[in-house]
Enzyme design. Structure first.
Site, PDB file in Angstrom:
ATOM      1  N   SER A   1      11.667   5.995   8.787  1.00  0.00           N
ATOM      2  CA  SER A   1      11.287   5.556  10.136  1.00  0.00           C
ATOM      3  C   SER A   1      11.848   4.169  10.402  1.00  0.00           C
ATOM      4  O   SER A   1      11.643   3.243   9.620  1.00  0.00           O
ATOM      5  CB  SER A   1       9.760   5.533  10.258  1.00  0.00           C
TER       6      SER A   1
ATOM      7  N   SER B   1      10.790   4.618  15.996  1.00  0.00           N
ATOM      8  CA  SER B   1       9.609   4.088  16.686  1.00  0.00           C
ATOM      9  C   SER B   1      10.019   3.777  18.115  1.00  0.00           C
ATOM     10  O   SER B   1      10.583   2.718  18.384  1.00  0.00           O
ATOM     11  CB  SER B   1       9.138   2.812  15.986  1.00  0.00           C
TER      12      SER B   1
ATOM     13  N   HIS C   1       8.220   4.322  21.512  1.00  0.00           N
ATOM     14  CA  HIS C   1       7.063   3.615  22.103  1.00  0.00           C
ATOM     15  C   HIS C   1       7.184   3.116  23.545  1.00  0.00           C
ATOM     16  O   HIS C   1       6.166   2.770  24.138  1.00  0.00           O
ATOM     17  CB  HIS C   1       6.627   2.437  21.231  1.00  0.00           C
TER      18      HIS C   1
ATOM     19  N   GLU D   1      10.633  -2.777   7.542  1.00  0.00           N
ATOM     20  CA  GLU D   1      11.687  -2.077   8.271  1.00  0.00           C
ATOM     21  C   GLU D   1      12.728  -1.623   7.229  1.00  0.00           C
ATOM     22  O   GLU D   1      13.494  -2.438   6.705  1.00  0.00           O
ATOM     23  CB  GLU D   1      12.304  -3.022   9.316  1.00  0.00           C
TER      24      GLU D   1
ATOM     25  N   GLU E   1       0.823  -1.206   0.000  1.00  0.00           N
ATOM     26  CA  GLU E   1       0.000   0.000   0.000  1.00  0.00           C
ATOM     27  C   GLU E   1       0.854   1.251   0.000  1.00  0.00           C
ATOM     28  O   GLU E   1       1.941   1.274   0.564  1.00  0.00           O
ATOM     29  CB  GLU E   1      -0.833   0.044   1.272  1.00  0.00           C
TER      30      GLU E   1
ATOM     31  N   CYS F   1       3.514   8.210   1.742  1.00  0.00           N
ATOM     32  CA  CYS F   1       3.997   7.173   2.664  1.00  0.00           C
ATOM     33  C   CYS F   1       4.232   5.901   1.858  1.00  0.00           C
ATOM     34  O   CYS F   1       3.296   5.342   1.282  1.00  0.00           O
ATOM     35  CB  CYS F   1       2.932   6.956   3.739  1.00  0.00           C
TER      36      CYS F   1
HETATM   37  N1  SAH Z   1       9.143  -0.336  10.378  1.00  0.00           N
HETATM   38  C1  SAH Z   1       9.323   1.045  10.549  1.00  0.00           C
HETATM   39  C2  SAH Z   1       8.440   1.886   9.651  1.00  0.00           C
HETATM   40  C3  SAH Z   1       7.026   1.444   9.444  1.00  0.00           C
HETATM   41  S1  SAH Z   1       5.908   1.582  10.772  1.00  0.00           S
HETATM   42  C4  SAH Z   1       9.115   1.423  11.990  1.00  0.00           C
HETATM   43  O1  SAH Z   1       8.682   0.590  12.772  1.00  0.00           O
HETATM   44  O2  SAH Z   1       9.455   2.541  12.339  1.00  0.00           O
HETATM   45  C5  SAH Z   1       5.488   3.309  10.762  1.00  0.00           C
HETATM   46  C6  SAH Z   1       5.004   3.814  12.120  1.00  0.00           C
HETATM   47  O3  SAH Z   1       3.674   3.341  12.413  1.00  0.00           O
HETATM   48  C7  SAH Z   1       5.875   3.332  13.263  1.00  0.00           C
HETATM   49  O4  SAH Z   1       6.165   4.350  14.179  1.00  0.00           O
HETATM   50  C8  SAH Z   1       5.012   2.298  13.904  1.00  0.00           C
HETATM   51  O5  SAH Z   1       5.405   2.095  15.204  1.00  0.00           O
HETATM   52  C9  SAH Z   1       3.636   2.890  13.743  1.00  0.00           C
HETATM   53  N2  SAH Z   1       2.540   1.918  13.927  1.00  0.00           N
HETATM   54  C10 SAH Z   1       2.533   0.620  13.617  1.00  0.00           C
HETATM   55  N3  SAH Z   1       1.350   0.061  13.966  1.00  0.00           N
HETATM   56  C11 SAH Z   1       0.602   1.032  14.498  1.00  0.00           C
HETATM   57  C12 SAH Z   1      -0.722   1.082  15.043  1.00  0.00           C
HETATM   58  N4  SAH Z   1      -1.488  -0.004  15.084  1.00  0.00           N
HETATM   59  N5  SAH Z   1      -1.172   2.250  15.504  1.00  0.00           N
HETATM   60  C13 SAH Z   1      -0.403   3.365  15.438  1.00  0.00           C
HETATM   61  N6  SAH Z   1       0.859   3.384  14.932  1.00  0.00           N
HETATM   62  C14 SAH Z   1       1.346   2.225  14.484  1.00  0.00           C
HETATM   63 FE1  SF4 Z   2       7.795  -3.884  11.334  1.00  0.00          FE
HETATM   64 FE2  SF4 Z   2       7.536  -3.075  13.882  1.00  0.00          FE
HETATM   65 FE3  SF4 Z   2       7.650  -1.244  11.909  1.00  0.00          FE
HETATM   66 FE4  SF4 Z   2       5.482  -2.829  12.198  1.00  0.00          FE
HETATM   67  S1  SF4 Z   2       6.213  -1.247  13.630  1.00  0.00           S
HETATM   68  S2  SF4 Z   2       6.526  -2.335  10.270  1.00  0.00           S
HETATM   69  S3  SF4 Z   2       6.443  -4.774  12.885  1.00  0.00           S
HETATM   70  S4  SF4 Z   2       9.275  -2.695  12.532  1.00  0.00           S
END
Ligand code: SAH
Ligand code: SF4
Length: 394
Positions: free
Chosen positions: A228, A250, A252, A197, A116, A129
């Site tokens: 990211s 990320s 968290h 990732e 997507e 994105c």
């Molecule tokens: N893999 C990379 C980039 C893709 S995820 C990463 O983890 O940074 C892009 C962003 O969306 C990340 O900050 C991730 O933590 C966040 N994300 C993933 N699932 C989510 C959800 N269910 N609700 C809100 N943010 C989410």
């Molecule tokens: Fe992968 Fe974690 Fe990023 Fe989701 S938030 S795309 S599982 S690295």
């Protein structure tokens, strides 16, 4: 018996699809690779720089997808290129436009996989994105993409191809000099926040972003590209040196225990190692600040103590904290924090001197869901109408 068989009178051969011939794709090749490709089909060495520049400009400045239109090349060169190479980008399967103008594309890549792409228009910018992998090998417990098995890394052509197809759809390839001087771009920013990732597919992501930044092509400033990562510590310095884009992380969780549960890569590289790598990033990449993404999960990571711990941890790092209300998905083990909780968290961070925007539940919020609707539709067999409903809620 043979007399009973149907007689086929008009038997003719269907031409083979050019795709089946698997010609090398020039889209996604770096300038150096393009030169080697051209050398390989007999372009004289002394012409290589000039021919590469010409072809580069047709592909990445004008958005041309056929060699025939490259009018400053001789017919014989154009024929040679058509015989030997392809100019392929991912194919759009569906496109959905929400009421606020956000566009969501489901695209198909080689092998039939789908990813997507989300385009988010705002007053002063338009952000795309994009994805770097189909699925993700990491298993962050709040992320729907993480529940999908990794299928494969995207190629550099498939990564830059996502940008190109959005430019196609926005009709944003300059057709003349006036167009090219138009400074207000529809696609002005790229975020690598879709599926996957990016730092586990480093070379392809780097090559694709170098193409996006090239001044004789798409020409996006490195300050308009944000990568990211979940925290692949050994690749952070290389990102600064070899790509030089902005970095989002990320984050968290504010203790190794919580972060280890949410972002399991923390067990490999813990918070202190991550912070160490982030401290050097602004200097190495000559960029102003790092974005800390922080998903707000009810009663998991959203207390005032978490907020205080967060600002203590990042002390000394020029930073902005993006608070992302959790985007719920079917059977997700978490709930979104209450708005008042998010506000309280945000105020603590803000008072400590950091911008702490809360990602809006509409429009921008689709970015958090980046890459997730697809996996939802595949894994949970969501009905088309439910997906449509969710899109129109955005
Ligand atoms: N893999 C990379 C980039 C893709 S995820 C990463 O983890 O940074 C892009 C962003 O969306 C990340 O900050 C991730 O933590 C966040 N994300 C993933 N699932 C989510 C959800 N269910 N609700 C809100 N943010 C989410
Ligand atoms: Fe992968 Fe974690 Fe990023 Fe989701 S938030 S795309 S599982 S690295």
């Amino acid at each position: 018996m043979s007399g009973d068989l149907p007689i086929v009178e008009d038997f003719h051969t269907v031409p083979r699809s050019p795709k089946l011939e698997l010609k090398p794709n020039l889209i996604g090749q770096t300038r150096a690779e393009l030169e080697i490709s051209l050398l390989g089909v007999g372009i004289p060495e002394r012409q290589l720089k000039m021919r590469t520049t010409q072809i580069w400009s047709w592909i990445y400045y004008r958005g041309l997808r056929s060699f025939d239109g490259m009018t400053n090349l001789s017919k014989s060169i154009r024929d040679t290129l058509s015989e030997n190479f392809a100019l392929e980008i991912p194919k759009v399967v569906t496109k959905q436009i929400s009421s606020d103008g956000t566009r969501k594309y489901l695209v198909r890549i080689a092998g039939g996989h789908e990813v997507e792409i989300v385009y988010i228009p705002e007053k002063d910018r338009g952000t795309l994105c994009i994805s770097s992998q189909v699925g993700c090998t990491l298993t962050c417990s709040f992320c729907h993409t993480g529940t999908q098995k990794l299928v494969r890394n995207l190629t550099s052509g498939e990564i830059i191809g996502q940008v190109m197809l959005a430019k196609d759809d926005l009709n944003e390839w300059p057709k003349n000099e006036i167009d090219s001087q138009n400074s207000q771009r529809l696609l002005s920013n790229i975020v690598l926040m879709g599926m996957g990732e990016p730092l586990y597919n480093f070379e392809s992501v780097r090559d694709a972003m170098k193409i996006a930044m090239d001044p004789e092509g798409i020409s996006l400033s490195r300050r308009r590209i944000t990568l990211s990562t979940s925290g692949v510590v050994p690749m952070i310095a290389r990102t600064a040196q070899e790509i030089g884009c902005l970095l989002a992380v990320s984050f968290h969780g504010t203790t190794d225990e919580i972060r280890g549960k949410l972002v399991p890569i923390n067990k490999k590289w813990n918070i202190s190692e991550l912070i160490g790598a982030l401290k050097s990033y602004p200097r190495l990449s000559n960029s102003e600040r790092i974005t800390f993404e922080y998903v707000m999960l009810r009663d998991v990571n959203d207390s005032d103590e978490d907020a205080h711990r967060l600002v203590t941890l990042i002390k000394g790092i020029p930073a902005k904290i993006n608070l992302i209300p959790f985007n719920e998905w079917p059977n997700a083990p978490y709930k979104r924090s209450e708005p008042s909780r998010i506000k309280s968290f945000s105020e603590i961070v803000y008072k400590a001197g950091y911008a702490s925007p809360i990602r809006k539940p509409r429009g921008e919020d689709i970015m958090a869901a980046c890459g997730q609707l697809k996996s939802a539709s595949k894994k949970e067999s969501k009905s088309k109408s439910l997906i449509q409903e969710e899109i129109s809620e955005i």
